[in-house]
Write an enzyme that holds these catalytic residues in place. Structure first.
Site, PDB file in Angstrom:
ATOM      1  N   GLY A  71       0.799  -1.220   0.000  1.00 37.68           N
ATOM      2  CA  GLY A  71       0.000   0.000   0.000  1.00 37.68           C
ATOM      3  C   GLY A  71       0.830   1.268   0.000  1.00 37.68           C
ATOM      4  O   GLY A  71       0.490   2.252  -0.663  1.00 37.68           O
ATOM      5  N   ASN A 151      -7.908   3.758   9.146  1.00 40.29           N
ATOM      6  CA  ASN A 151      -7.331   2.533   9.693  1.00 40.29           C
ATOM      7  C   ASN A 151      -7.516   2.400  11.204  1.00 40.29           C
ATOM      8  O   ASN A 151      -7.538   1.299  11.740  1.00 40.29           O
ATOM      9  CB  ASN A 151      -5.841   2.454   9.350  1.00 40.29           C
ATOM     10  CG  ASN A 151      -5.110   3.749   9.653  1.00 40.29           C
ATOM     11  OD1 ASN A 151      -5.398   4.790   9.055  1.00 40.29           O
ATOM     12  ND2 ASN A 151      -4.167   3.708  10.569  1.00 40.29           N
ATOM     13  N   HIS A 201      -1.635  -7.517   2.516  1.00 43.14           N
ATOM     14  CA  HIS A 201      -1.664  -8.145   3.834  1.00 43.14           C
ATOM     15  C   HIS A 201      -2.841  -7.689   4.697  1.00 43.14           C
ATOM     16  O   HIS A 201      -2.985  -8.106   5.839  1.00 43.14           O
ATOM     17  CB  HIS A 201      -0.331  -7.924   4.577  1.00 43.14           C
ATOM     18  CG  HIS A 201      -0.137  -6.534   5.106  1.00 43.14           C
ATOM     19  ND1 HIS A 201      -0.111  -6.254   6.451  1.00 43.14           N
ATOM     20  CD2 HIS A 201       0.059  -5.361   4.469  1.00 43.14           C
ATOM     21  CE1 HIS A 201       0.086  -4.956   6.624  1.00 43.14           C
ATOM     22  NE2 HIS A 201       0.193  -4.400   5.443  1.00 43.14           N
ATOM     23  N   THR A 237      11.545  -7.156 -12.596  1.00 43.22           N
ATOM     24  CA  THR A 237      10.849  -8.414 -12.846  1.00 43.22           C
ATOM     25  C   THR A 237       9.740  -8.610 -11.812  1.00 43.22           C
ATOM     26  O   THR A 237       9.968  -8.482 -10.614  1.00 43.22           O
ATOM     27  CB  THR A 237      11.837  -9.599 -12.781  1.00 43.22           C
ATOM     28  OG1 THR A 237      12.872  -9.370 -13.741  1.00 43.22           O
ATOM     29  CG2 THR A 237      11.136 -10.906 -13.083  1.00 43.22           C
ATOM     30  N   CYS A 322       3.197   6.016  24.055  1.00 37.79           N
ATOM     31  CA  CYS A 322       3.668   6.247  25.417  1.00 37.79           C
ATOM     32  C   CYS A 322       5.147   6.623  25.373  1.00 37.79           C
ATOM     33  O   CYS A 322       5.950   5.900  24.794  1.00 37.79           O
ATOM     34  CB  CYS A 322       3.476   4.993  26.270  1.00 37.79           C
ATOM     35  SG  CYS A 322       1.752   4.464  26.414  1.00 37.79           S
TER      36      CYS A 322
END
Length: 371
Positions: A71, A151, A201, A237, A322
Site C-alpha cells: 500500500g 485505519n 496483507h 521483474t 507512550c
C-alpha cells in the site's frame, strides 16, 4: 485465556487458499514472465490471471492494475507519479488531516519540492465534508486524495460524492482503500475514483504485495525506471509469487465481502462492552458508517496500552504513543476533537475471518475483571 488475535487491521494471516495457490510458484513455475519460452509463458499466464482477479474485485480492466510492493508504494506512486507528470497543470493537492503516514509523508515530501498541500479538517466522527474540500479547490488544484476508510476508527468517507465533486472540477481523485478492500464492496466506477490503493496483507495475502488501480487515460511518472514492466509504470521483474497470492486473496474476498458474520460479531462485541462496563467505555468514530470489523473504543480515564499490557494473550492496538510515562494522543483522535482523558484510553479492536464469539466473550470478561 489462550492467544487471541484482534488486530486484523494491522495485518491478516495468509489464508490457506492463498498459501495453496502460491505453492506451484516455489518450484514448478520459476521462469521470468517476460521470457518467450516454455518456462516463461506459463508464469506470464499466472500473472495475468492474478491481475484479472484483482481487477474483478474492484470492477476495472486488468490493464488498469499495477502490482506494487504494498500500500505504501501504491500511495507514493499515485501521489508523486501524478504530481511529477502533471505539475505543469498546477501544483495543489488536497487531502485530509487523518490520512495514513503513507499519504501524509509523501505529501510533505512534495511540499519540499514546490507542491502546495491542503489538509482538510474532519468532524467529530472522523468524516471529511464535501464543503471542506470544495472551498479549498483553486485553479492550481490537480489532485484530491482521501482515504476510503480510516485505519484506526474504521470510519468510511463519502468517496462517491467526493469523486463526483472531483469530476465536476476536472480533478484527479485517488483513494487509499488499503483497509476497506475485502471488507466492504469496492467498485472503482461506483466510487468515481481515478486511482485506488490495495494492500495485500490487509486481505489475507502476504506482506510485500499490493496494487494501484489507475484509470485508463491517466498518466503517471514511474518511481522506478528501467524496463517496461507493469505497463511501463514499475520497472523490475514481477514478483509473480506474491502477485498470485494477492490475486487469490481478491478472488476469496469476493466470496466473503457480503458476509454479515463479522459485522454481527463486531456489533455483539460493542453491546457486550456497554452491558458489562457501562459508561466507562465510549465509541470512537462513526456509529454506522464504518468498517464492519473495526471497533475503536476508549476506556475513560484509563490508558489503553496499560490495559493491553495487562492482557498479554490479546493482540490489539492503540493509536496513542507512550513516552517516558506521558501519553501522546493518537493524531487521528486528536483531529476528531477527542479529549485527552478519553483518547488516552483508546484501543482498536479489529476482527477478522477467523474470530469467534467465544474469543469476544473472553476478551470482554478479561477487560471487565481488570477494570
Amino acid at each position: 485465556m489462550e492467544k487471541i488475535y484482534l488486530d486484523y487491521n494491522a495485518s491478516t494471516p495468509i489464508s490457506p487458499e492463498v498459501a495453496e495457490a502460491m505453492k506451484p510458484l516455489l518450484d514448478q513455475f520459476y521462469g521470468n514472465p517476460s521470457a518467450l519460452h516454455w518456462a516463461g509463458l506459463p508464469v506470464k499466464e499466472l500473472l495475468l490471471q492474478a491481475r484479472t482477479q484483482v481487477a474483478e474485485l474492484i470492477g476495472c480492466s486488468p490493464r488498469e492494475v499495477i502490482f506494487t510492493s504494498g500500500g505504501s508504494e501504491a500511495n507514493n506512486l499515485a501521489l508523486k507519479g501524478y504530481y511529477f507528470k502533471n505539475r505543469h497543470k498546477g501544483n495543489h493537492i488536497i487531502t485530509s488531516k487523518i490520512e495514513h503516514p503513507a499519504i501524509m509523508n509523501p505529501c510533505k515530501f512534495l511540499e519540499q519540492i514546490g507542491a502546495k498541500v491542503t489538509y482538510v479538517d474532519v468532524d467529530r466522527d472522523g468524516k471529511v465534508t464535501l464543503e471542506a474540500i470544495k472551498k479549498e479547490i483553486t485553479e492550481e488544484t490537480i489532485l484530491i486524495s482521501i482515504m476510503h476508510s480510516n485505519n484506526e476508527t474504521g470510519t468510511l468517507q463519502p468517496i462517491k460524492e467526493i469523486g463526483e465533486l472531483a469530476q465536476q472540477f476536472g480533478l484527479a481523485f485517488h483513494t487509499d482503500a488499503s483497509q476497506s478492500v475485502g471488507k466492504v464492496p469496492v467498485n472503482v466506477n461506483d466510487l468515481k475514483v481515478d486511482m485506488l490503493t490495495i494492500a495485500g496483507h490487509k486481505l489475507y495475502a502476504p506482506k510485500g504485495i499490493g496494487a494501484l488501480y489507475i484509470r485508463e487515460g491517466f498518466h503517471l511518472e514511474p518511481l522506478i525506471h528501467g524496463a517496461g514492466h507493469e505497463f511501463g509504470l514499475r520497472a523490475g521483474t514481477e514478483n509473480t509469487l506474491l502477485a498470485v497470492g494477492l490475486g487469490k486473496a481478491c478472488e476469496m474476498a469476493k466470496q466473503h465481502v457480503e458476509d454479515c458474520g463479522i459485522k454481527d460479531l463486531t456489533d455483539y462485541f460493542w453491546i457486550q462492552l456497554k452491558e458489562k462496563i457501562g459508561n466507562q467505555v465510549v465509541l470512537n468514530g462513526h456509529p454506522k458508517d464504518r468498517l464492519p470489523n473495526t471497533l475503536n473504543v476508549s476506556f475513560v480515564g484509563r490508558v489503553g496500552q496499560a490495559l493491553l499490557d495487562a492482557i498479554p494473550q490479546l493482540a490489539a492496538s492503540t493509536g496513542s504513543a507512550c513516552h517516558a510515562g506521558s501519553i501522546e494522543l493518537s493524531p487521528v483522535l486528536k483531529e476528531m476533537g477527542v479529549s485527552e482523558e478519553v483518547g488516552m484510553g483508546a484501543i482498536r479492536f479489529s476482527l477478522g475471518r477467523y474470530t469467534t464469539k467465544d474469543e469476544i466473550d473472553q476478551v470482554v470478561e478479561s477487560i471487565k475483571r481488570i477494570l
